[in-house]
Design a protein around this motif. Sequence first.
Motif, PDB file in Angstrom:
ATOM      1  N   ILE A   1      15.250  -9.924 -67.660  1.00 35.79           N
ATOM      2  CA  ILE A   1      15.579 -10.333 -66.352  1.00 35.79           C
ATOM      3  C   ILE A   1      16.974 -10.818 -66.297  1.00 35.79           C
TER       4      ILE A   1
ATOM      5  N   ILE B   1      18.012 -17.103 -59.787  1.00 43.42           N
ATOM      6  CA  ILE B   1      16.636 -17.195 -60.539  1.00 43.42           C
ATOM      7  C   ILE B   1      15.821 -18.111 -59.646  1.00 43.42           C
TER       8      ILE B   1
ATOM      9  N   TYR C   1       9.731 -11.095 -70.537  1.00 47.14           N
ATOM     10  CA  TYR C   1      10.159 -10.795 -69.280  1.00 47.14           C
ATOM     11  C   TYR C   1      11.360 -11.650 -68.857  1.00 47.14           C
TER      12      TYR C   1
ATOM     13  N   GLN D   1      10.874  -4.267 -58.189  1.00 52.20           N
ATOM     14  CA  GLN D   1      10.091  -4.304 -59.638  1.00 52.20           C
ATOM     15  C   GLN D   1       9.094  -5.338 -59.882  1.00 52.20           C
TER      16      GLN D   1
ATOM     17  N   ALA E   1      15.992 -10.294 -53.440  1.00 50.76           N
ATOM     18  CA  ALA E   1      15.451 -10.150 -54.939  1.00 50.76           C
ATOM     19  C   ALA E   1      14.771  -8.835 -54.996  1.00 50.76           C
ATOM     20  N   THR E   2      15.017  -8.337 -56.244  1.00 46.95           N
ATOM     21  CA  THR E   2      14.521  -6.983 -56.455  1.00 46.95           C
ATOM     22  C   THR E   2      13.381  -7.123 -57.628  1.00 46.95           C
ATOM     23  N   MET E   3      13.382  -8.358 -58.207  1.00 47.73           N
ATOM     24  CA  MET E   3      12.366  -8.547 -59.205  1.00 47.73           C
ATOM     25  C   MET E   3      11.413  -9.561 -58.906  1.00 47.73           C
TER      26      MET E   3
ATOM     27  N   GLN F   1      17.930 -13.037 -57.011  1.00 41.36           N
ATOM     28  CA  GLN F   1      17.850 -11.642 -57.631  1.00 41.36           C
ATOM     29  C   GLN F   1      16.288 -11.506 -58.115  1.00 41.36           C
ATOM     30  N   ALA F   2      15.594 -12.567 -58.681  1.00 42.73           N
ATOM     31  CA  ALA F   2      14.391 -12.736 -59.281  1.00 42.73           C
ATOM     32  C   ALA F   2      13.850 -13.936 -59.006  1.00 42.73           C
TER      33      ALA F   2
ATOM     34  N   ILE G   1      20.507  -9.977 -64.480  1.00 43.26           N
ATOM     35  CA  ILE G   1      21.155 -10.549 -63.310  1.00 43.26           C
ATOM     36  C   ILE G   1      22.768 -10.378 -63.139  1.00 43.26           C
TER      37      ILE G   1
ATOM     38  N   ILE H   1      10.233 -15.796 -59.964  1.00 42.68           N
ATOM     39  CA  ILE H   1       8.901 -16.041 -61.036  1.00 42.68           C
ATOM     40  C   ILE H   1       8.188 -17.066 -60.403  1.00 42.68           C
TER      41      ILE H   1
END
Length: 435
Positions: A62, A129, A58, A183, A151-153, A74-75, A66, A77
């Motif tokens: 990812i 991130i 992943y 996502q 963030a889309t992830m 944007q992500a 970006i 975790i």
Amino acid sequence: MKETQFERFAFQPFIMEAIKELRFYKPTEIQERIIPSILRGESVIGQSQTGTGKTHAYLLPIIEKIDPEREAVQAVITAPTRELATQIYHEVLKITKFCPSDRLITARCFIGGTDKQKALEKLKIQPHIVVGTPGRINDLIREQALNVHTATMLVVDEADLMLDMGFIIDVDQIAARMPKELQMLVFSATIPEKLRPFLKKYMENPKYVHVAPKQVTAEKIEHVLVPLRSRDKVKLLYDMLVAYNPYLAIVFTNTKKMADELADSLVEKGLKIGVLHGGLSPRERKKMMKQIRDLEFQYIVATDLAARGIDIEGVSHVINYELPRDLQFYIHRVGRTARAGYTGIAATIYEPSDQDAITKLEKMGIEFQHRDLVRGEWVDLPPWNRRSKRARQDGEIAPLLAQMKKPKQVKPGYKKKLLAEIEKQKRRLRRLKKR
């Protein structure tokens, strides 16, 4: 270095540079199957055992997605333990350090037990991130310091452990603040039934990838059973550690209390012991992980906190001082050794009360060697369950012997045929025993 098979994913040049630096040549099965889906923007559920390369399955796509020119999160975790979150964050940095100077990708790690004020300071500029534990990330969102609506992830790593530790509520609250078109990437060794409502809530037709282990544990682990008999257990463990003389050994117990008591006993016997369990303060845990990574200890006593996801390099031996209550944790524990193609030994001290658990592990596909330590030398023993095997074999032949004794009218040659059948059964059992 030869060309890498990651070329086919068409990653940006800086990511390819990082892949070569990491010495990745061929994608693992989960990377092969998941990276294209993540690059296409699909939500994914990845089920695989530890050590299969899922973190980079992943991280690579990812980071590829970006946009460094967009100063926004944007992500996100999430990971269930501070150690795992920190480990993932360091893996992110190993890739982003190759970013061109005019297109830097920023990342921050937020975990419980650290200075919250410092975290708030760092968020004056939002990172691209965010990596961290769900509680701390959720806390920063409530403080309106961390903006995850951009963030889309969202990654949920070790989702089954998140559920066990009660963090899925925090993950749910984080996801609720994110865009509807989210996502979501969920990774887990198992997919418990109680996790399904959460998955259904946020994932519409996700791609499900299950990488079935070719075997239940890594190929190069030797599983050894050592009988306690009537010996002192701490003394036996000490003798085993000295005889193995490991590069690095983790000794697993089931409770923090037992871990502390065992560590103290081994220290009294002159060994330098590291201790890792959930009872340590955040500062102590961070210091301990640094000392372990700096190879200050040859022996670590740990609870199952260290069994999931934490990658401690160079573990040559895993010793189960106690078998875990949940036998799935046997797989997680021994997964700390024989990583990246190296060999490893997983030894278990067992007592008669452990026999049912060992039988279940054998049914799961674990093949045990039976050994004992005699005057500092390892000696092979007959199969640990030889008596029960003998009883089972006798049980299979017994009905045929009983038929011989029946004084009823039978056809000519019946006894001869029956003797031949008994011989045939005995030969079959001998062949099975040799296997």
